[in-house]
Design a protein around this motif. Structure first.
Motif, PDB file in Angstrom:
ATOM      1  N   THR A 102      -7.972  -0.249  -1.212  1.00  0.00           N
ATOM      2  CA  THR A 102      -8.519  -0.368  -2.299  1.00  0.00           C
ATOM      3  C   THR A 102      -8.849   0.906  -3.462  1.00  0.00           C
ATOM      4  O   THR A 102      -8.881   0.910  -4.519  1.00  0.00           O
ATOM      5  CB  THR A 102      -9.802  -1.197  -2.502  1.00  0.00           C
ATOM      6  N   LYS A 146      -4.270   4.683  -5.186  1.00  0.00           N
ATOM      7  CA  LYS A 146      -3.525   4.113  -6.654  1.00  0.00           C
ATOM      8  C   LYS A 146      -2.054   4.158  -6.368  1.00  0.00           C
ATOM      9  O   LYS A 146      -1.488   4.790  -5.589  1.00  0.00           O
ATOM     10  CB  LYS A 146      -3.790   5.064  -7.658  1.00  0.00           C
ATOM     11  N   ILE A 147      -1.379   3.208  -7.121  1.00  0.00           N
ATOM     12  CA  ILE A 147       0.203   3.007  -6.942  1.00  0.00           C
ATOM     13  C   ILE A 147       0.767   3.703  -8.276  1.00  0.00           C
ATOM     14  O   ILE A 147       0.316   3.280  -9.333  1.00  0.00           O
ATOM     15  CB  ILE A 147       0.518   1.806  -6.823  1.00  0.00           C
ATOM     16  N   THR A 206       6.221  -9.481  -1.160  1.00  0.00           N
ATOM     17  CA  THR A 206       5.680  -8.525  -2.161  1.00  0.00           C
ATOM     18  C   THR A 206       6.685  -8.600  -3.492  1.00  0.00           C
ATOM     19  O   THR A 206       6.058  -8.891  -4.524  1.00  0.00           O
ATOM     20  CB  THR A 206       6.098  -7.049  -1.625  1.00  0.00           C
ATOM     21  N   GLU A 250      -2.867  -9.061  -7.808  1.00  0.00           N
ATOM     22  CA  GLU A 250      -2.295  -7.564  -7.859  1.00  0.00           C
ATOM     23  C   GLU A 250      -2.948  -6.908  -6.631  1.00  0.00           C
ATOM     24  O   GLU A 250      -2.221  -6.050  -6.122  1.00  0.00           O
ATOM     25  CB  GLU A 250      -2.869  -6.945  -9.132  1.00  0.00           C
ATOM     26  N   PRO A 251      -4.155  -7.224  -6.128  1.00  0.00           N
ATOM     27  CA  PRO A 251      -4.789  -6.517  -5.173  1.00  0.00           C
ATOM     28  C   PRO A 251      -3.796  -6.784  -3.819  1.00  0.00           C
ATOM     29  O   PRO A 251      -3.673  -6.032  -2.786  1.00  0.00           O
ATOM     30  CB  PRO A 251      -6.120  -7.060  -4.664  1.00  0.00           C
ATOM     31  N   LYS A 288      -0.550  -4.686  -4.257  1.00  0.00           N
ATOM     32  CA  LYS A 288      -1.067  -3.464  -3.986  1.00  0.00           C
ATOM     33  C   LYS A 288      -1.127  -3.110  -2.440  1.00  0.00           C
ATOM     34  O   LYS A 288      -0.482  -2.050  -1.881  1.00  0.00           O
ATOM     35  CB  LYS A 288      -2.217  -2.986  -4.763  1.00  0.00           C
ATOM     36  N   LYS A 289      -1.849  -3.939  -1.867  1.00  0.00           N
ATOM     37  CA  LYS A 289      -1.925  -3.662  -0.306  1.00  0.00           C
ATOM     38  C   LYS A 289      -0.576  -3.839   0.417  1.00  0.00           C
ATOM     39  O   LYS A 289      -0.434  -2.962   1.322  1.00  0.00           O
ATOM     40  CB  LYS A 289      -2.871  -4.850   0.394  1.00  0.00           C
ATOM     41  N   TRP A 297       2.458  -3.200  -0.895  1.00  0.00           N
ATOM     42  CA  TRP A 297       3.165  -2.166  -1.064  1.00  0.00           C
ATOM     43  C   TRP A 297       2.859  -0.801  -0.353  1.00  0.00           C
ATOM     44  O   TRP A 297       3.800  -0.083   0.134  1.00  0.00           O
ATOM     45  CB  TRP A 297       3.397  -1.855  -2.848  1.00  0.00           C
ATOM     46  N   VAL A 355       7.367  -4.117  -8.266  1.00  0.00           N
ATOM     47  CA  VAL A 355       6.274  -3.263  -8.425  1.00  0.00           C
ATOM     48  C   VAL A 355       5.956  -2.329  -9.458  1.00  0.00           C
ATOM     49  O   VAL A 355       5.187  -1.840  -9.673  1.00  0.00           O
ATOM     50  CB  VAL A 355       6.012  -2.803  -6.762  1.00  0.00           C
ATOM     51  N   TYR A 415       3.329  -1.609 -12.488  1.00  0.00           N
ATOM     52  CA  TYR A 415       2.443  -0.497 -12.539  1.00  0.00           C
ATOM     53  C   TYR A 415       2.971   0.638 -13.503  1.00  0.00           C
ATOM     54  O   TYR A 415       2.173   1.486 -13.704  1.00  0.00           O
ATOM     55  CB  TYR A 415       2.294   0.327 -11.180  1.00  0.00           C
TER      56      TYR A 415
END
Length: 373
Positions: free
Chosen positions: A20, A23-24, A292, A310-311, A314-315, A317, A363, A367
């Motif tokens: 968490t 950042k991507i 993903t 989105e979480p 994110k996790k 990726w 992804v 972002y």
């Protein structure tokens, strides 16, 4: 509403703090994609999955890589990747693989349509159209089950739903001929009716898994369901929103998406046996890459709630990124198979790279949209 709230709460609880706070960055996503693409191109003719010969250029394994590389080629700052794909296609004279009906041998057609969209030469897709015209004029009489088949002439295994249907959808888009859509949807529904578990919202790999359990769990293979989930996105990309075909595949996609997200492991990836992460805790990047891609695609198209999904993306990726070694090889790719198995840091495969590149393409979009997050 209550179910949605509960699902959001569960997702928040499973997102680890190590993910968490990170950042991507879209530019980093692009660099990672380039690393994997370049490594795979250099090692394109290597031996994988214990094989004694390199995969044929028109094999389904390579076809999946071409799909992912085509997605990256559209993003790249150079035409190098499109030229590489075009060189491969020209060497194969834009033909499909040898088995007339077998979905795996039709998958390379997806690359030819990507090249057609880029260069506008209809000769690039002519052999593919000719093959499918023949198949539709001579539909297989084989049963949908795997226990009595001839070269898998029907889509009797769930992987097939990534291989052949997107090509038919491409044909329907380019020719504006609905006959391709009707044939594709009829065959797809036959496979869905046979292999889709309406309670678990997942696909059995083939009928040999129906009614069987291991460790007290139904057996749903990660990459098999990844093939289906990614394939749904590739198909929907070819149809107008609101069309009959689009609605059919969107409904199935929205049935699968919550289940896929729910089954994500703490490391961001998905277990090879989706309902049995306790006994399959190891990383696996091919199925995870397709999931993903599918989830990010759904957010980008407005079909999935961003705050909820989105979480998860994110996790996922970040978890996939940890599996790229210093040379750019994507590791922990399960070798060719049809069921949950093993993966390790020294194992890779071309279709794993394809899944990663597909995932990265969506992804990056997620972002790179400054107003979205």
């Amino acid at each position: 509403m209550r179910k949605s709230l509960i699902f959001n709460l569960v997702l928040c609880l499973i997102i680890g703090s190590s993910f968490t706070n990170k950042k991507i960055k879209p530019e980093t996503v692009k660099v990672q994609m380039q690393q994997v693409a370049n490594w795979q191109i250099v090692h394109f003719k290597d031996l994988y999955s214990g094989r004694e010969k390199a995969h044929h250029p028109r094999d389904w394994t390579n076809a999946a890589f071409y799909v992912g590389l085509s997605a990256y080629a559209k993003m790249a700052d150079t035409d190098t990747y499109f030229r590489w794909l075009k060189d491969v296609a020209e060497q194969q004279k834009y033909t499909l693989h040898w088995r007339k009906y077998m979905a795996d041998d039709l998958a390379v057609g997806q690359m030819y349509f990507s090249l057609y969209d880029k260069y506008g030469d209809k000769e690039m897709i002519a052999p593919t159209q000719k093959r499918f015209d023949w198949i539709m004029a001579n539909p297989s009489k084989e049963p949908i089950t795997l226990d009595n088949y001839k070269h898998m002439q029907r889509w009797t295994w769930c992987d097939a739903l990534f291989m052949a249907p997107p090509v038919l959808a491409e044909l329907a888009r380019v020719t504006q001929n609905e006959t391709y859509t009707k044939f594709m949807m009829s065959e797809y529904e036959a496979t869905k009716a046979h292999l889709f578990d309406t309670e678990e919202h997942l696909f059995y790999r083939d009928n040999s898994f129906i009614g069987k359990e291991k460790n007290g769990k139904k057996i749903f293979w990660s990459r098999g369901n990844g093939w289906v989930f990614a394939g749904l996105c590739l198909i929907m990309d070819q149809y107008e929103e609101g069309s009959k075909a689009h609605q059919y595949f969107k409904k199935l996609y929205l049935e699968m998406a919550p289940k896929v997200a729910q089954l994500q492991m703490k490391n961001g990836l998905w277990a090879m046996s989706l309902l049995d992460s306790k006994n399959y805790p190891q990383k696996e990047t091919s199925g995870s890459g397709f999931f993903t891609y599918g989830l990010a695609w759904g957010i980008n198209h407005g079909y999935l709630d961003k705050a909820t999904y989105e979480p998860v993306v994110k996790k996922a990726w970040l978890g996939l990124g940890k599996c790229i070694n210093k040379d750019g090889m994507l590791s922990f790719v399960q070798p060719i198979g049809a069921a949950p198995g093993e993966s390790s840091a020294d194992q890779t495969e071309v279709y794993g790279s394809g899944a990663f590149l597909l995932a990265g393409s969506e992804v990056f979009k997620l972002y790179n949209d400054k107003s979205s997050l």
